[in-house]
Every structure is written in C-alpha cells, then in structure tokens.
Design an enzyme around this catalytic site. Structure first.
Site, PDB file in Angstrom:
ATOM      1  NE  ARG A  23      -3.094   2.680   2.674  1.00 36.63           N
ATOM      2  CZ  ARG A  23      -3.401   3.401   3.733  1.00 36.63           C
ATOM      3  NH1 ARG A  23      -3.250   2.891   4.938  1.00 36.63           N
ATOM      4  NH2 ARG A  23      -3.866   4.614   3.602  1.00 36.63           N
ATOM      5  CG  HIS A  29      -1.190   8.998   3.601  1.00 38.09           C
ATOM      6  ND1 HIS A  29      -1.352   7.651   3.823  1.00 38.09           N
ATOM      7  CD2 HIS A  29      -0.804   9.509   4.798  1.00 38.09           C
ATOM      8  CE1 HIS A  29      -1.055   7.355   5.087  1.00 38.09           C
ATOM      9  NE2 HIS A  29      -0.725   8.473   5.709  1.00 38.09           N
ATOM     10  CD  GLU A  56      -4.762   7.663  10.164  1.00 36.98           C
ATOM     11  OE1 GLU A  56      -4.343   8.741  10.606  1.00 36.98           O
ATOM     12  OE2 GLU A  56      -4.261   6.574  10.473  1.00 36.98           O
ATOM     13  CG  ASN A 113      -5.177   3.457   8.868  1.00 38.53           C
ATOM     14  OD1 ASN A 113      -5.255   2.458   8.147  1.00 38.53           O
ATOM     15  ND2 ASN A 113      -4.669   4.603   8.456  1.00 38.53           N
ATOM     16  CE1 TYR A 164       0.024   2.748  13.609  1.00 40.91           C
ATOM     17  CE2 TYR A 164      -1.975   3.783  12.769  1.00 40.91           C
ATOM     18  CZ  TYR A 164      -0.697   3.306  12.559  1.00 40.91           C
ATOM     19  OH  TYR A 164      -0.140   3.365  11.314  1.00 40.91           O
ATOM     20  CD  GLU A 177      -1.685   3.970   8.216  1.00 44.11           C
ATOM     21  OE1 GLU A 177      -1.433   4.396   9.365  1.00 44.11           O
ATOM     22  OE2 GLU A 177      -1.815   4.710   7.232  1.00 44.11           O
TER      23      GLU A 177
END
Ligand SMILES: *[C@@H]1O[C@H](CO)[C@@H](O)[C@H](O)[C@H]1NC(C)=O
Ligand SMILES: *[C@@H]1O[C@H](CO)[C@@H](O)[C@H](O)[C@H]1NC(C)=O
Ligand SMILES: *[C@@H]1O[C@H](CO)[C@@H](O)[C@H](O)[C@H]1NC(C)=O
Ligand SMILES: *[C@@H]1O[C@H](CO)[C@@H](O)[C@H](O)[C@H]1NC(C)=O
Ligand SMILES: *[C@@H]1O[C@H](CO)[C@@H](O)[C@H](O)[C@H]1NC(C)=O
Ligand SMILES: *[C@@H]1O[C@H](CO)[C@@H](O)[C@H](O)[C@H]1NC(C)=O
Ligand SMILES: *[C@@H]1O[C@H](CO)[C@@H](O)[C@H](O)[C@H]1NC(C)=O
Ligand SMILES: *[C@@H]1O[C@H](CO)[C@@H](O)[C@H](O)[C@H]1NC(C)=O
Ligand SMILES: *[C@@H]1O[C@H](CO)[C@@H](O)[C@H](O)[C@H]1NC(C)=O
Ligand SMILES: *[C@@H]1O[C@H](CO)[C@@H](O)[C@H](O)[C@H]1NC(C)=O
Ligand SMILES: *[C@@H]1O[C@H](CO)[C@@H](O)[C@H](O)[C@H]1NC(C)=O
Length: 495
Positions: free
Chosen positions: A99, A144, A189, A327, A329, A394
């Site tokens: 990606r 991005h 995002e 994504n 985290y 991600e």
C-alpha cells in the site's frame, strides 16, 4: 452488555507482560497481508522534475520549529529514487500487497487537471509494474495528507471546490493506474488531518478556525470521497473491475471505571462514526447532529458548527465503499465529562478519553498498547454496519529505531491474535491486514524521532541505506508459514 463481549481470547500472564493468544494461529488461506507507506513520509525528491509544492513542503519549510527535530521530507527515505530497493525488501518479506500513496502535486504540479506531469505518472506506473512483476499487488491511496499548496491557498479542505479538484485528480489516477491497480483508497484518515490541521497547528496546513474547521474539512472530504467513488463506478468499474474505499482512523476501548455501553457507543460514533456513518449508514450519527446543534446554540451560533448534508448528498454518499478501511493503533477508556452535570459543555462528544496507567506505551505518547481494544472495535463495526468486509490498512508500533525490535514484534503478535480471534470466534469479516510501516520514515510532527518501520533507514547515508530489523525477519516467517510465530526473546536484560 452488547458491546462488551470479552472476545474469546485468553490473555495469559507471561513473566512481566500479558499476551493475548488466539486459539487458532493459522491465517485463512484467502487472507491478505501487506505493508504500507505514504508519499510524503518516504519519497523525498520534493523538487525533482516538475513536482509542485504541497502543504507539507510548505509547512516544514516555513515552520521547522513545528517538527520535533526541525526536519522535513525533502529527501526522507529517497524512495522516489530507491523504489527498486523497496520492492526487493517487500519481495524478501513475502507480502501479498504494498500500500503506497500518490503525491498529488507530483502528478498535477499546479494542483489542477490542466497539466499532468509525465514523470510523476511514470514514477507510479514504474512502481506498480515492478510490484506486479514481483507478484505483489499494488494498493493505492490517492490522498495521504499532501495536497498541492496552491489549493490550500484557495482554502483547501474548507473550500467546497476542493471536491471538484479532488475528483478531477482521482479521475486521472483511475485512468492512468487503474489498469494495474485493483484496490484504491480515496482518502487516508480524514479525522487526522482535519483535527490536527484545521483545528490545531500540529499538522499542515496548521489552521485554527473557530472550532469548526475540522467539521467543514470532514464535510468536504466526504463529498470528495463519494464523488471519486461514483466516478469509478460510472467510468471505470466495468473495465477495471477494482474496489474503492476510504480508510478511517478509529480508536478502540476496553471496560473500566465509568465506562458504560452508553459512553462506548457515544465515543465510537464521534470518533469513528463521524467519518464512516455517512458512508455505511447514511448521514452523520444522530447523536452528533443533536449534541453539536445544542452546544452551538448554547454558544450563540445561529447554526450548528456541524454542517448539514442535503438529502441528495446523504443519498449520494451512502454506500460509497466496497470495503471498510480501518487504521488501528490504540484505545482509550471513554467516560462522560462530569462537567456536563453542572451544565458546562466543553467537549462536543461529551466523552473524555482516559487511559489505564498500567498500559504500556510506544515511543509516540498517544500509542498506548491495548490489543483487546481492537477486538471490541471490530465487533462494533460488525454489529453497527452489517459485518462489512474489513481491511486493516495500518497497524504498527513506534520506538526509537532499534534493530532488535522485540516490543514491535510483541505488538504485532498481540494484535494479530486479536484479528484471528475476531475472524475465527466472532465471525468478523476481515479480509486483509497491513503492516505500518515497511520503512522507518518521516513521522509528521515527530520528524524522524519516532519510528514505525520493520526496516531501518540510515538517514545519514546519501542513498538512505535500508537494513532489516528483527521484526522484518519475524514477518518473513509469518508470511511464509501463514501462521502466527512465537515472539523471540531477547538474551539481554531489556525485558
Ligand atoms: C484454523 O484456521 C484455519 C484458517 O481459518 C482453518 O483452515 C483451520 O481449519 C483452523 N483450525 C482449527 C483447528 O480450527
Ligand atoms: C531542491 O531543493 C534542495 C533543497 O532540498 C536544493 O538544494 C536544490 O537546489 C533544489 N533543486 C532545484 C532544482 O530547485
Ligand atoms: C521509469 O522506469 C524507466 C525504465 O526503467 C526509467 O528510465 C525511468 O527513469 C523511470 N521513471 C521514473 C520517474 O521513475
Ligand atoms: C477544536 O479545538 C478547540 C480549541 O481550539 C477545542 O476546544 C476542541 O475540543 C477541538 N475539537 C475537537 C473535536 O478536538
Ligand atoms: C487497569 O488495568 C488493570 C489490569 O488489567 C486492571 O486491574 C485495572 O482495573 C484497570 N484500571 C482501570 C481504571 O480500568
Ligand atoms: C467515576 O465517576 C465518579 C462519579 O462521577 C467519579 O467520582 C470518579 O472519579 C470517576 N472515576 C473515573 C476513573 O473517572
Ligand atoms: C443508506 O443505505 C442503506 C442501504 O441501502 C439503507 O438501508 C439506509 O436506509 C440508507 N440510509 C439513509 C440515511 O438513507
Ligand atoms: C438537545 O436539546 C434538546 C432540546 O433542549 C433536548 O431535548 C435533547 O435531549 C438535546 N440532545 C442532546 C443529545 O443533548
Ligand atoms: C475467505 O473464505 C471464507 C470462507 O470460505 C469466506 O467466508 C470469506 O468471504 C473469504 N474472504 C475473501 C476475502 O475472499
Ligand atoms: C549505499 O551506499 C553504501 C555506502 O555509502 C553502499 O555500501 C551501498 O551499497 C549503497 N547501496 C545502494 C543500494 O546503492
Ligand atoms: C540468544 O542466545 C542464543 C544462544 O547463545 C543464540 O543462539 C541466539 O541467537 C541469541 N538470540 C538473540 C536474539 O540474540
């Protein structure tokens, strides 16, 4: 307790760390695993050929003090010149896909579609073709965070014309790269750049706009995304037969004091639903509309700081994703703001993000390691949006760049265990997983001080020499066996 099912994972205490262990460590044979990067973070070559200036060039050059080490992405990992080395690293790891993102101002030097850079397009064609020649699927992010600076001077994401400018750009990318690329991500995002860039000065374009820039930014972003999706549907899907989606940044949660079903739902809807609800359910969540309208009225505004979509836009945006890009985290403990009991409304969501002091944390101060939170989030997505196909686009961990990166491997192990349990035990429809990141790279406001790569980059060498970290070797084993591998233990006293 609908959302608080403790997933079927047993978290066992291993010496000093607790490890989440899935019952079945084998990945489904059709599960895809890849690695990711983003243009500004790795490419460098900021003024090569006819590339135009973008908002991150502008921000880092004019406000170096805003970046932890005063650095920028002028050279970064030099991937514009070193992409063949990157592909060799990917091949060596054995990933299914890569990606990467397109630099808008490299392809459209003056921002608009009247002039297309031949070199810019050729670079991404070269990369895509080389990936395919190596049996690695190219997965492309159109945006991005690095839009052309000229568009920002015209208002950027606060100007509704951005929708058209973005759509023109998207059409060119679909046309030129669609023959090679079967999975497109329109936008990465939205909440990250809208909150950090249009309601704070942490990210470009570093504007604080009356506590509403972020809402206008998301509003136009969703329109731009949907317009690009429809362009793909109308002009390219029949011949290219690919998939198009958006990638949202969503935090998870775990139970704790004062964390209730109600706080969790409200947190999820404000944090994640803000962006994904219009796409997967139609329009902003009801609770966002009423709360922000009420608070705006209390503040004396004659309108809600959250803009409204017309019925036509609600319908046009609804359903514009072939997959749910996520994504993940970190997680928090969402609790209601007790000031509201006193009639004081300072947080639109009404939810405070607490943390548990026993959570370990990566080098990035926000990166509390909470794998169970991912499981809870995946179940919420399953239940709220009719179990859509999810691509984790991600997931990763920051440290200071050590090559024996045991903590990064532990992070991957624990999160993959949760993903496997979600698939096997909870019936979540998860189709892919993406390592952030292939390389140590320019980590936005943290510069080169917080590193997420499974490969090191020598930022002092002229060719930005890459070297393998322990985590890349671990991934190589996972990818060749398609089974989660034990976390190696250090012989040192580090842990
Ligand atoms: C483990 O999961 C894999 C992939 O979903 C499946 O093929 C296999 O049958 C499972 N094994 C057991 C023991 O359930
Ligand atoms: C490109 O930028 C570098 C600084 O990063 C500068 O030294 C160089 O002269 C510039 N090249 C051109 C062609 O403008
Ligand atoms: C693309 O590949 C060709 C052939 O290897 C090379 O000559 C050219 O410089 C490359 N272009 C870019 C922009 O990377
Ligand atoms: C936007 O910024 C203001 C301060 O300028 C802050 O009070 C508010 O919480 C921020 N909004 C969000 C959603 O973070
Ligand atoms: C923090 O985590 C520990 C260990 O899981 C748990 O015992 C404790 O109750 C948690 N505290 C809060 C405030 O959630
Ligand atoms: C939970 O709520 C009670 C009552 O509002 C408050 O006294 C307490 O500090 C809260 N605990 C946490 C961890 O927020
Ligand atoms: C969004 O689309 C879904 C599926 O077609 C539909 O069930 C839902 O009612 C739509 N939402 C709105 C607000 O129109
Ligand atoms: C918004 O205000 C209305 C009228 O005062 C009230 O009935 C409603 O409960 C409020 N909604 C929220 C989410 O605060
Ligand atoms: C993978 O196979 C399973 C079981 O046959 C199926 O439910 C799932 O939809 C497939 N996923 C993909 C990405 O094709
Ligand atoms: C990069 O430079 C180093 C020495 O400066 C050299 O050892 C290495 O082979 C070079 N790598 C590439 C890919 O050119
Ligand atoms: C740990 O020590 C063993 C035995 O000395 C050695 O074989 C192994 O390579 C060492 N592992 C690491 C990660 O250094």
């Amino acid at each position: 307790m609908k959302y608080l099912w403790i997933s079927v994972i047993c978290c066992v205490i291993l010496t000093e760390i607790s490890r989440c262990q899935a019952a079945n460590l084998t990945f489904p044979s059709n599960f895809s695993i890849g690695a990711a990067t983003a243009s500004y973070q790795i490419e460098g070559a900021w003024n090569t050929s006819d590339k135009g200036e973008n908002v991150w060039d502008w921000f880092t050059h004019n406000y170096p003090d805003s970046i932890a080490d005063g650095s920028n992405g002028d050279v970064a990992c030099d991937s514009y010149n070193q992409y063949e080395v990157d592909v060799a690293l990917l091949k060596n790891m054995g990933v299914d896909f890569y990606r990467f993102s397109i630099s808008w101002s490299r392809v459209l030097p003056n921002g608009f579609a009247n002039e297309v850079s031949e070199d810019g397009i050729q670079y991404y064609k070269n990369l895509s073709q080389l990936l395919i020649a190596n049996d690695i699927e190219p997965v492309v992010t159109l945006y991005h965070w690095d839009h052309p600076e000229i568009l920002e001077e015209l208002g950027g994401w606060t100007n509704e014309l951005m929708v058209t400018w973005y759509a023109d750009y998207a059409r060119i990318i679909f046309e030129e790269l669609g023959p090679y690329v079967k999975r497109f991500i329109t936008i990465n995002e939205p909440t990250s750049y809208c909150l950090n860039g249009y309601n704070a000065t942490r990210f470009a374009p570093a504007k604080i706009l009356e506590n509403m820039g972020h809402y206008i930014c998301i509003h136009n972003t969703l329109k731009a995304h949907a317009t690009a999706y429809h362009i793909y549907d109308d002009e390219f899907r029949a011949t290219q037969n690919g998939e198009v989606g958006l990638v949202a940044y969503c935090r998870g949660w775990v139970s704790g004091d004062n964390v209730t079903d109600e706080t969790i739902e409200q947190y999820f809807l404000f944090n994640c639903g803000w962006v994904v609800h219009p796409i997967f359910a139609g329009d902003y969540p009801e609770i966002m509309k009423t709360r922000i309208a009420n608070i705006s009225a209390l503040e004396g505004y004659p309108f809600s700081r959250l803009p409204e979509f017309s019925d036509d836009w609600v319908e046009y945006i609804n359903g514009t994703a072939d997959f749910f890009g996520l994504n993940y985290y970190t997680s928090r403990l969402p609790v209601f703001d007790s000031d509201e009991d006193l009639g004081i409304y300072t947080i639109d969501s009404g939810v405070i993000e607490n943390v548990n002091s026993s959570w370990s944390v990566g080098a990035s101060d926000w990166l509390y390691v909470v794998p169970e939170g991912l499981g809870n989030l995946l179940q919420m997505i399953r239940d709220t949006y009719s179990n859509p196909p999810v691509w984790i686009m991600e997931n990763g961990y920051s440290d200071e760049g050590e090559s024996d990166d045991y903590d990064r491997i532990s992070y991957y192990y624990d999160h993959l265990s949760v993903v496997l349990s979600a698939i096997n035990d909870d019936g979540c429809n998860i189709e892919g997983y993406t390592i952030w990141s292939l390389l140590d790279n320019f980590e936005w406001a943290d510069g080169y001080t917080k590193l997420f790569g499974v490969h090191q980059v020598d930022f002092d060498s002229s060719n930005r020499t890459r070297s393998t970290k322990l985590s890349a070797t671990w991934w190589q084993d996972v990818l060749s066996t398609r089974e989660l591998q034990a976390v190696p233990t250090a012989n040192s006293t580090r842990r």
